[in-house]
Motif scaffolding. Structure first.
Motif, short mmCIF file in Angstrom:
data_model
loop_
_atom_site.label_atom_id
_atom_site.label_comp_id
_atom_site.label_asym_id
_atom_site.label_seq_id
_atom_site.Cartn_x
_atom_site.Cartn_y
_atom_site.Cartn_z
N GLN A 197 1.01 -1.33 0.09
CA GLN A 197 0.13 0.09 0.02
C GLN A 197 0.88 1.25 -0.07
OE1 GLN A 197 -2.79 -0.30 3.19
NE2 GLN A 197 -4.28 -1.11 1.71
N ASP A 198 1.91 1.26 0.93
CA ASP A 198 2.85 2.57 0.93
C ASP A 198 3.36 2.72 -0.48
OD1 ASP A 198 1.92 2.79 3.45
OD2 ASP A 198 3.70 1.98 4.33
N GLU A 201 0.87 3.83 -3.18
CA GLU A 201 0.64 5.34 -3.05
C GLU A 201 1.72 6.26 -3.68
OE1 GLU A 201 -0.24 8.47 0.75
OE2 GLU A 201 -0.12 6.25 1.21
N ARG A 202 2.83 5.72 -3.51
CA ARG A 202 3.80 6.77 -3.85
C ARG A 202 4.35 6.54 -5.27
NH1 ARG A 202 4.00 5.72 1.28
NH2 ARG A 202 4.36 7.50 2.84
#
Length: 276
Positions: A197-198, A201-202
């Motif tokens: 997820q992290d 997102e980026r």
């Protein structure tokens, strides 16, 4: 974009697991069937690690920049045409010099073949699996816009660990993040789900098939890349592609697999990360 597999089951040689089946990992190195927009040949290295049954904590490891079909550590098993010779004889039934990985028997193995992303290091240290203590890790895919897109996540990695980085690649960076999270007390499934997820997102559009195991449990993700499981009563295989013709099930894209022999759970990564 690489190919990888994890095996838990009856004691086998490392070479047998890497070469077993009509579509073995060794064959996938030069004839993959499910590469998704990431090249066709995985010739930039081969690696494997294993856990001693009932032995001390830690992992044995072998990594090379040689393509798997040229690695002398696999000995006659490659010459056997990918059928996973494991009988103490040569491919023709006669005596043969045994490769190092033909002599190591174990109940848990992680192995990978590499296709290096253009611009990233080609070295043994850049080849999965990456290991520390009992944990091993592999990544199939690419982090879009690396390194700038995910630079903000580097704050999680202790400075001393960052300076000991094995290689300047996105896969090693993901390994460092995973290791930092489990060292901080996060469960392995939590660590990979939150990591997906992290990074997404980026760096939207990244391909993030992660595979981590401590020799007893396997945690894996399918994120814009193929992943399959063979869940049998006495053995477990999780791989980028099926190595044999029967018994395999494809993992849904966007799913996390958390498995041991006899127990396999799969759920959407968003649910896995948000429910823990």
């Amino acid at each position: 974009m690489c190919r990888h597999l994890a095996f838990l089951g009856p004691a086998r040689t490392v070479a047998w697991v890497a070469t077993h089946g009509r579509h073995s990992l060794a064959r996938q190195a030069w004839a993959p069937q499910q590469m998704r927009g990431g090249g066709t040949i995985n010739a930039d290295g081969f690696g494997a690690c294993w856990w001693a049954s009932g032995g001390p904590q830690g992992v044995g490891q072998h990594r090379t920049t040689l393509p798997v079909w040229s690695d002398p550590a696999l000995g006659r098993t490659v010459a056997a045409g990918g059928e996973g010779v494991d009988d103490g004889q040569g491919a023709d039934g006669g005596p043969a010099v045994r490769g190092a990985l033909e002599q190591i028997r174990t109940t848990a193995i992680l192995a990978a073949v590499r296709s290096a992303t253009p611009g990233m290091a080609v070295s043994a240290q850049a080849c999965a699996p990456f290991t520390d203590g009992r944990w091993a890790f592999s990544h199939n895919g690419v982090v879009r816009g690396w390194p700038g897109s995910v630079a903000g996540l580097a704050d999680e990695i202790p400075a001393a660990e960052a300076m000991r980085s094995e290689a300047a690649t996105d896969s090693v960076f993901l390994w460092q993040l995973f290791r930092a999270r489990i060292t901080a007390g996060m469960d392995a499934a939590d660590a990979v789900a939150s990591l997906i997820q992290d990074v997404e997102e980026r760096a939207p559009g990244s391909r993030l098939n992660l595979l981590a195991t401590d020799g007893e449990r396997v945690v894996a993700t399918a994120w814009r890349h193929s992943l399959w499981v063979l869940d049998a009563p006495d053995e477990l295989w999780i791989a980028s592609e099926p190595t044999t013709d029967v018994g395999w099930s494809e993992v849904d894209d966007g799913a996390l697999v958390d498995a041991r022999i006899g127990r396999l759970r799969s759920e959407p990564i968003s649910m896995a990360a948000n429910s823990r």
